[in-house]
Design a protein around this motif. Structure first.
Motif, short mmCIF file in Angstrom:
data_model
loop_
_atom_site.label_atom_id
_atom_site.label_comp_id
_atom_site.label_asym_id
_atom_site.label_seq_id
_atom_site.Cartn_x
_atom_site.Cartn_y
_atom_site.Cartn_z
N ILE A 1 0.84 -1.20 0.00
CA ILE A 1 0.00 0.00 0.00
C ILE A 1 0.88 1.25 0.00
N PHE A 2 0.51 2.20 -0.85
CA PHE A 2 1.27 3.45 -1.00
C PHE A 2 0.37 4.64 -0.69
N LEU A 3 0.84 5.52 0.18
CA LEU A 3 0.09 6.71 0.59
C LEU A 3 0.69 7.94 -0.08
N SER A 4 -0.13 8.71 -0.79
CA SER A 4 0.38 9.92 -1.43
C SER A 4 -0.72 10.97 -1.51
N GLY A 5 -0.31 12.21 -1.76
CA GLY A 5 -1.24 13.33 -1.80
C GLY A 5 -1.05 14.22 -0.58
N GLY A 6 -1.42 15.49 -0.74
CA GLY A 6 -1.16 16.48 0.30
C GLY A 6 -1.79 16.19 1.64
N VAL A 7 -2.89 15.43 1.67
CA VAL A 7 -3.53 15.11 2.95
C VAL A 7 -2.58 14.31 3.84
N PHE A 8 -1.65 13.57 3.23
CA PHE A 8 -0.72 12.77 4.03
C PHE A 8 0.50 13.57 4.51
N GLN A 9 0.39 14.90 4.45
CA GLN A 9 1.30 15.76 5.21
C GLN A 9 0.83 15.85 6.66
N ASN A 10 -0.40 15.42 6.89
CA ASN A 10 -1.00 15.40 8.22
C ASN A 10 -0.35 14.30 9.04
N LYS A 11 0.39 14.70 10.05
CA LYS A 11 1.16 13.76 10.88
C LYS A 11 0.24 12.76 11.58
N ARG A 12 -0.81 13.26 12.18
CA ARG A 12 -1.69 12.36 12.95
C ARG A 12 -2.36 11.34 12.03
N LEU A 13 -2.88 11.80 10.90
CA LEU A 13 -3.57 10.88 9.99
C LEU A 13 -2.60 9.83 9.45
N THR A 14 -1.44 10.27 8.99
CA THR A 14 -0.48 9.33 8.40
C THR A 14 -0.02 8.29 9.41
N GLU A 15 0.27 8.73 10.62
CA GLU A 15 0.72 7.78 11.65
C GLU A 15 -0.41 6.83 12.05
#
Length: 768
Positions: free
Chosen positions: A708-722
């Motif tokens: 699985i690969f996460l990309s896009g500006g929303v994944f600059q969000n530290k809490r969401l990405t972690e």
């Protein structure tokens, strides 16, 4: 044992970093004879002597190489004995093919800092001190090869002392192209807005410190362009800067004199400290301590619990902030949405109504380089803006074995129109440009054009195919259409997906989760909550997305989260939604009537599946932001609201199969969030983040693709990405996210180029 002679070819980043002097000194230590010379892609050398000594020499080369060098390969072969006496550094042949690897601009090394602070050194307090381990590179080079004559330092002939260092293989300034001293090098001056000199040379810096302490805005000519400086504790100066720069809320970066000073105001992890003190000297986003407001005015980063912090990137910055003794705001030298200034006269013209005085010098800057920006997420550095200190180093070497490498195609990725970068594949590498910015005005498009010219000139090639975004309104797309070169259009989120795959050198089957604010698609929907499946061969399918909702006002919704909220509510309950307290509070009677007209007639209300706009809508519904003055402001407010809360609470949602695609229905989540009176605002913000993570897990479970690969500006969000990463890993998925490349649109060009490579490897026809 008889002597032997070996020829050695070393490829990689081994020019302009003191590699030949290193080889010279090491060969002499090992009692070897021979020579070393630059050649295309690296250095070539021959060493002759005792075989044990040669073996020791070859072992020590990668172990003790200069700090900024990168060795890609070492090839050796036995050659006939020649009986050399001694070891020499040979001049490169004039007709030799030139290396295309250029070093970035690097912060002053410890040796230079020690000399800078030593009253007995001839470069004491000289703001342009450098050596082969540090100093300007990419910002000053005009053309290859990287020789002084081909840089802006050609205007400064070396004095006898500097020339002696420059020609001495045992000196660390041997062939340091920017080498200079107060006698022969660049000089400072402080001027007013008309260009009238207020203080020359060493007095210029002293006067600049006085001006800042009296509340003035000083424009500083830095490494890759101008910066605007004020005292970080001076509220009146900050208010003046925000008004003149037309930047009401977006946080300013801070320049600190030392890491110890940063620790007083911020929480700093080991990873963050290493980033701050690295030779690249990026801006690093840090959590501010509770008492930081006693020293840093709230206007530096309004309503934000984080501070963007950097340490001095040049000797000039070091001297200035060290003399001042307190943190300074150091923000880009431009008006909002414009590129930074690089030339003295340009700065006087464009910044004349912002800055009170100008601390300038006479060393030219040939290309703009913003400060790079990173954030630590999941204990890993994540690039948010890639520029000074990192560009123009190549990002990767694609491992796609099916594609012919005898005459590999050259692709030029043109990026998106926001956070634009361009990328070029050549000689088995992908080179990404520095951050260019938003292509919203003629000046930005000129920089875009110049950057492409730079990239192709340094790599000595012309692209075979231009790879562009499908959005017909993008200036980058129009630029492609104006050229006769064959073209390939790539959908925005496919480019995001392949950008993350490229960073991890993955070309097999994968699930891409691409969440951002806006991405054009041919169906007319404003995309941004997409799940893409790549079969590892030649096909990408959009297999799931967030439920769509209308955006009344179209692009106005980007700066007005209230409009996203109105569209969201309308999608849930129709016109009854317009009686919601938020609508009455945030829209006038006339505006509400316009909402009815737009939504009823589907006028300027495009359908949207964007996770970014969903964040905006929820931020507005929670009373955090109805309007914004910069991109991501509402989403950041929502992320910041969740800080410090540990909870696994989440809201309900639906996952429905619609034809051959899945739809994630957020309506139950939003309804539950609105009427969740039992939780505080921070608790609801946490539950919203957790809900999004659960949504992602639900789709991943249906697809059952382990990569699985996460990309896009929303994944600059530290809490969401972690949260997403931890949850997926708990269910044995392998999660890949960005680190060297921005998850935002700054990574689009890389993804475009990598997609073209993958399609070519699958035998798909490209260009048209």
């Amino acid at each position: 044992m008889d002597n032997e002679r070996q020829q050695v070819e070393i490829t990689g980043l081994v020019q302009g970093v003191g590699f030949r002097p290193f080889i010279y000194r090491l060969a002499r230590e090992c009692k070897l004879n021979g020579w070393v010379v630059n050649h295309s892609g690296g250095v070539r050398l021959e060493v002759e002597g005792d075989p044990l000594n040669i073996a020791g020499f070859l072992r020590r080369v990668p172990e003790e190489k200069p700090p900024h060098s990168q060795i890609l390969s070492v090839l050796t072969k036995l050659v006939p004995i020649k009986g050399d006496s001694g070891f020499e550094i040979r001049a490169s042949a004039k007709d030799a093919e030139k290396s295309t690897l250029i070093l970035p601009d690097l912060a002053p090394c410890n040796h230079c800092l020690a000399e800078l602070a030593n009253p007995n050194d001839r470069r004491y307090n000289y703001p342009f001190i450098n050596c082969t381990l540090c100093g300007p590179r990419f910002s000053i080079i005009d053309k290859l090869p990287y020789d002084r004559a081909n840089t802006t330092m050609s205007a400064f002939p070396l004095c006898d002392s500097c020339h002696k260092e420059y020609t001495d293989p045992s000196d660390r300034r041997f062939h340091a192209e920017p080498n200079a001293c107060p006698e022969c090098g660049p000089q400072l001056e402080l001027s007013d807005g008309t260009g009238k000199v207020l203080a020359p040379n060493e007095h210029a810096l002293e006067r600049a410190v006085t001006e800042i302490s009296s509340g003035q805005i000083v424009a500083l000519k830095g490494v890759g362009g101008f910066q605007l400086l004020v005292d970080a504790a001076d509220g009146a100066a900050l208010e003046k800067l925000r008004k003149r720069k037309q930047r009401p809320h977006k946080p300013f970066a801070l320049l600190y004199p030392s890491l110890e000073a940063v620790h007083r105001d911020c929480e700093v992890s080991k990873v963050e400290a290493d980033l701050l003190t690295s030779p690249e000297r990026p801006i690093v986003l840090l959590a501010a301590k509770a008492d930081a407001g006693q020293r840093i005015h709230n206007l530096v980063a309004p309503d934000s619990p984080e501070l963007g912090v950097m340490l001095p990137a040049s000797p000039l910055h070091q001297l200035l902030v060290q003399t001042y003794g307190a943190p300074l705001v150091a923000t880009s030298g431009n008006l909002a949405d414009e590129p930074i200034c690089t030339e003295n006269n340009e700065a006087l013209t464009r910044l004349g109504k912002i800055a009170d005085c100008f601390l300038m010098h006479n060393r030219g800057i040939l290309r703009h380089l913003d400060d790079s920006v990173l954030r630590v997420i999941d204990n890993r550095p994540v690039m948010l803006r890639r520029a000074r200190g990192f560009a123009p180093l190549p990002l990767m070497r694609p491992q796609i074995t099916q594609e012919s490498t005898e005459h590999p195609a050259i692709y030029l990725g043109l990026g998106a129109d926001q956070k634009n970068t361009v990328a070029l594949s050549h000689s088995g590498w992908i080179y990404s440009s520095q951050h260019i910015g938003d292509l919203e005005n003629a000046t930005s498009v000129e920089r875009f054009d110049k950057t492409i010219e730079d990239l192709t000139a340094f790599q000595q090639c012309e692209p075979h195919t231009l790879v562009h975004d499908l959005h017909p309104g993008f200036n980058s797309h129009r630029w492609a259409l104006s050229k006769p070169t064959p073209k390939l259009g790539v959908q925005h989120h496919i480019a995001h997906f392949f950008s993350c795959m490229a960073e991890h050198n993955h070309s097999g089957p994968a699930l891409g989760i691409c969440w951002d604010g806006t991405g054009y698609d041919i169906d007319g929907v404003v995309r941004g909550g997409e799940f893409l499946y790549w079969n590892g061969d030649s096909e990408v399918k959009n297999i799931a997305s967030l439920r769509t909702f209308p955006l009344p006002g179209g692009e106005k919704a980007v700066r007005e989260p209230r409009r996203s909220a109105a569209g969201l509510l309308y999608e849930i309950s129709g016109f009854v939604a317009l009686q919601h307290d938020l609508i009455k509070r945030c829209f006038s009677r006339g505006e509400r009537q316009n909402l009815v007209t737009m939504l009823k007639g589907e006028i300027n209300s495009p359908q949207c599946s964007s996770a970014g706009r969903l964040f905006d809508a929820v931020a507005a519904l929670l009373g955090l932001r109805s309007h914004t003055s910069y991109e991501g402001q509402a989403a950041q407010a929502l992320e910041h609201s969740a800080r410090g809360i540990q909870s696994r609470d989440a809201y309900p949602f639906d996952l429905q199969k619609r034809g051959n695609r899945w739809q994630l229905d957020w309506a139950p989540s939003v309804s539950a969030l609105i009427y969740d009176e039992g939780r505080s605002l921070p608790q609801r913000a946490v539950a919203f983040h957790n809900t999004l993570a659960q949504m992602i897990l639900s789709v991943a479970g249906e697809v059952a693709e382990p990569q699985i690969f996460l990309s896009g500006g929303v994944f600059q969000n530290k809490r969401l990405t972690e949260t997403v990463t931890s949850l997926l890993q708990r269910y044995n998925f392998t999660v890949h996210s960005h680190s060297q490349v921005p998850p935002n649109d700054g990574g689009i060009a890389l993804g475009q180029v990598y997609y073209a490579h993958c399609m070519a490897a699958a035998g798909q026809p490209l260009g048209g």
